[in-house]
Design a protein around this motif. Structure first.
Motif, short mmCIF file in Angstrom:
data_model
loop_
_atom_site.label_atom_id
_atom_site.label_comp_id
_atom_site.label_asym_id
_atom_site.label_seq_id
_atom_site.Cartn_x
_atom_site.Cartn_y
_atom_site.Cartn_z
N ILE A 15 -15.73 10.60 89.95
CA ILE A 15 -16.69 11.68 90.19
C ILE A 15 -15.95 13.01 90.15
O ILE A 15 -15.03 13.26 90.94
CB ILE A 15 -17.40 11.49 91.53
CG1 ILE A 15 -18.03 10.09 91.59
CG2 ILE A 15 -18.47 12.56 91.72
CD1 ILE A 15 -18.71 9.78 92.91
N THR A 16 -16.37 13.87 89.23
CA THR A 16 -15.73 15.16 89.02
C THR A 16 -16.54 16.27 89.69
O THR A 16 -17.54 16.02 90.36
CB THR A 16 -15.58 15.44 87.53
OG1 THR A 16 -16.89 15.50 86.92
CG2 THR A 16 -14.78 14.34 86.85
N GLN A 17 -16.11 17.50 89.46
CA GLN A 17 -16.83 18.66 89.98
C GLN A 17 -18.22 18.73 89.35
O GLN A 17 -18.43 18.24 88.24
CB GLN A 17 -16.06 19.95 89.67
CG GLN A 17 -14.69 20.02 90.32
CD GLN A 17 -14.79 20.22 91.83
OE1 GLN A 17 -15.73 20.81 92.33
NE2 GLN A 17 -13.80 19.73 92.55
N PRO A 18 -19.21 19.33 90.07
CA PRO A 18 -20.58 19.35 89.54
C PRO A 18 -20.74 20.15 88.26
O PRO A 18 -21.61 19.85 87.45
CB PRO A 18 -21.39 19.95 90.69
CG PRO A 18 -20.39 20.67 91.54
CD PRO A 18 -19.11 19.92 91.41
N GLY A 19 -19.90 21.17 88.05
CA GLY A 19 -19.99 21.96 86.83
C GLY A 19 -19.03 21.45 85.77
O GLY A 19 -17.89 21.08 86.07
N HIS A 20 -19.47 21.43 84.52
CA HIS A 20 -18.65 20.86 83.45
C HIS A 20 -17.37 21.66 83.23
O HIS A 20 -16.35 21.10 82.83
CB HIS A 20 -19.46 20.80 82.14
CG HIS A 20 -20.58 19.81 82.18
ND1 HIS A 20 -20.37 18.45 82.16
CD2 HIS A 20 -21.93 19.98 82.27
CE1 HIS A 20 -21.54 17.82 82.22
NE2 HIS A 20 -22.50 18.73 82.28
N GLU A 21 -17.41 22.95 83.49
CA GLU A 21 -16.24 23.79 83.27
C GLU A 21 -15.52 24.11 84.58
O GLU A 21 -14.54 24.86 84.57
CB GLU A 21 -16.67 25.10 82.58
CG GLU A 21 -17.38 24.90 81.25
CD GLU A 21 -16.49 24.20 80.22
OE1 GLU A 21 -15.26 24.39 80.28
OE2 GLU A 21 -17.02 23.47 79.37
N THR A 22 -15.98 23.57 85.68
CA THR A 22 -15.40 23.90 86.99
C THR A 22 -14.10 23.14 87.21
O THR A 22 -14.04 21.92 87.00
CB THR A 22 -16.38 23.56 88.12
OG1 THR A 22 -17.62 24.21 87.87
CG2 THR A 22 -15.84 24.01 89.47
N GLU A 23 -13.06 23.87 87.62
CA GLU A 23 -11.79 23.25 87.92
C GLU A 23 -11.77 22.79 89.38
O GLU A 23 -12.43 23.38 90.24
CB GLU A 23 -10.64 24.24 87.68
CG GLU A 23 -10.54 24.72 86.24
CD GLU A 23 -10.18 23.61 85.28
OE1 GLU A 23 -9.54 22.64 85.72
OE2 GLU A 23 -10.52 23.72 84.09
N GLY A 24 -11.00 21.75 89.65
CA GLY A 24 -10.91 21.25 91.02
C GLY A 24 -10.64 19.76 91.03
O GLY A 24 -10.53 19.11 89.98
N PRO A 25 -10.52 19.18 92.22
CA PRO A 25 -10.20 17.74 92.31
C PRO A 25 -11.37 16.87 91.91
O PRO A 25 -12.52 17.29 91.87
CB PRO A 25 -9.85 17.57 93.79
CG PRO A 25 -10.61 18.66 94.48
CD PRO A 25 -10.63 19.82 93.54
N ALA A 26 -11.06 15.62 91.62
CA ALA A 26 -12.05 14.58 91.38
C ALA A 26 -11.70 13.40 92.29
O ALA A 26 -10.64 13.40 92.92
CB ALA A 26 -12.05 14.16 89.92
N VAL A 27 -12.58 12.43 92.39
CA VAL A 27 -12.32 11.27 93.24
C VAL A 27 -12.70 9.99 92.52
O VAL A 27 -13.55 10.00 91.62
CB VAL A 27 -13.11 11.35 94.58
CG1 VAL A 27 -12.65 12.53 95.41
CG2 VAL A 27 -14.60 11.41 94.33
N VAL A 28 -12.04 8.91 92.92
CA VAL A 28 -12.42 7.58 92.46
C VAL A 28 -13.30 6.97 93.54
O VAL A 28 -12.89 6.84 94.69
CB VAL A 28 -11.18 6.69 92.21
CG1 VAL A 28 -11.61 5.29 91.78
CG2 VAL A 28 -10.28 7.33 91.15
N ASN A 29 -14.51 6.62 93.16
CA ASN A 29 -15.47 6.05 94.10
C ASN A 29 -15.65 4.57 93.78
O ASN A 29 -15.86 4.19 92.63
CB ASN A 29 -16.80 6.79 93.97
CG ASN A 29 -17.91 6.17 94.79
OD1 ASN A 29 -19.00 5.94 94.28
ND2 ASN A 29 -17.65 5.87 96.04
N ALA A 30 -15.54 3.70 94.79
CA ALA A 30 -15.69 2.27 94.58
C ALA A 30 -15.85 1.58 95.93
O ALA A 30 -15.52 2.14 96.98
CB ALA A 30 -14.49 1.69 93.83
#
Length: 220
Positions: free
Chosen positions: A56-71
């Motif tokens: 799961i990445t940031q809500p905006g396609h061009e937005t920089e920032g962390p992402a997470v692995v969800n499971a």
């Protein structure tokens, strides 16, 4: 045969057919259910099962920032396992693991489960979320466990919006506050004005006191 006996026989026959029909439907439904796969990625190796895996990445396609692995990680074995690492093969992304309590390793208890992502749960954070890939793509993810070893699967990359909003990165970019024009001008103006008022007051008082002394001398 009497009317009551005929009715009883018909009722018994109908009951037999109903039970047979229900049994057939139940068997058919169970067989179909075994073939149904969840929409999100899932796999199983030995005692470890992984379901609902996504990146799961940031809500905006061009937005920089962390992402997470969800499971969701299931351990059906008799011994607890530690999630030692999460890797994204083929990328330069590094994943940091954090237990739900904030300290120590992520332990999947025997006969229990652990959720990665979401408020109050353990987390697997990708510092540079864009290194994980583009939204809509499928990225290979490998979970390394202390006993089972590597368990890999393909996870869909999705933005933290809609259903995934509550499971996305906890750190979201916020707009920088811009100072208002009036506020920036006021501090520069006030000191000079107040200084001018302060400098005028003593001179007025002194001139007034001198004038009063001269008048008193003339009167004498």
């Amino acid at each position: 045969m009497s009317r009551s006996l005929r009715h009883g026989a018909l009722a018994a026959t109908a009951l037999v057919f109903s039970i047979a029909s229900l049994s057939a439907c139940s068997a058919g439904n169970d067989a179909q259910t075994l073939q149904v796969r969840p929409d999100n990625a899932a796999t199983a190796v030995d005692n470890i099962k992984i379901q609902n895996a996504n990146i799961i990445t940031q809500p905006g396609h061009e937005t920089e920032g962390p992402a997470v692995v969800n499971a969701t990680l299931f351990n059906e074995g008799p011994k607890a396992e530690v999630l030692e690492a999460v890797k994204l093969p083929g990328t330069n992304a590094t994943v940091e693991l954090h237990a739900a309590e904030g300290k120590g390793p992520i332990k999947v208890p025997a006969g229990g489960r652990v959720i990665l992502g979401g408020k109050g749960n353990a987390s697997a954070v990708i510092g540079n979320g864009r290194q994980a890939g583009s939204d809509g793509n499928v990225q290979s993810v490998v979970f390394t466990f202390s006993e089972t070893g590597d368990v890999g699967l393909g996870a869909l990359i999705v933005p933290a919006s809609g259903f995934f909003e509550g499971f996305g990165p906890s750190t979201l970019p916020s707009p920088k506050p811009t100072p208002s024009k009036g506020a920036s001008e006021t501090p520069g103006a006030n000191p000079s004005e107040s200084a001018g008022r302060q400098s005028d007051t003593p001179s007025d008082v002194e001139s007034g006191s001198d004038t009063q002394t001269d008048e008193d001398s003339a009167a004498h």
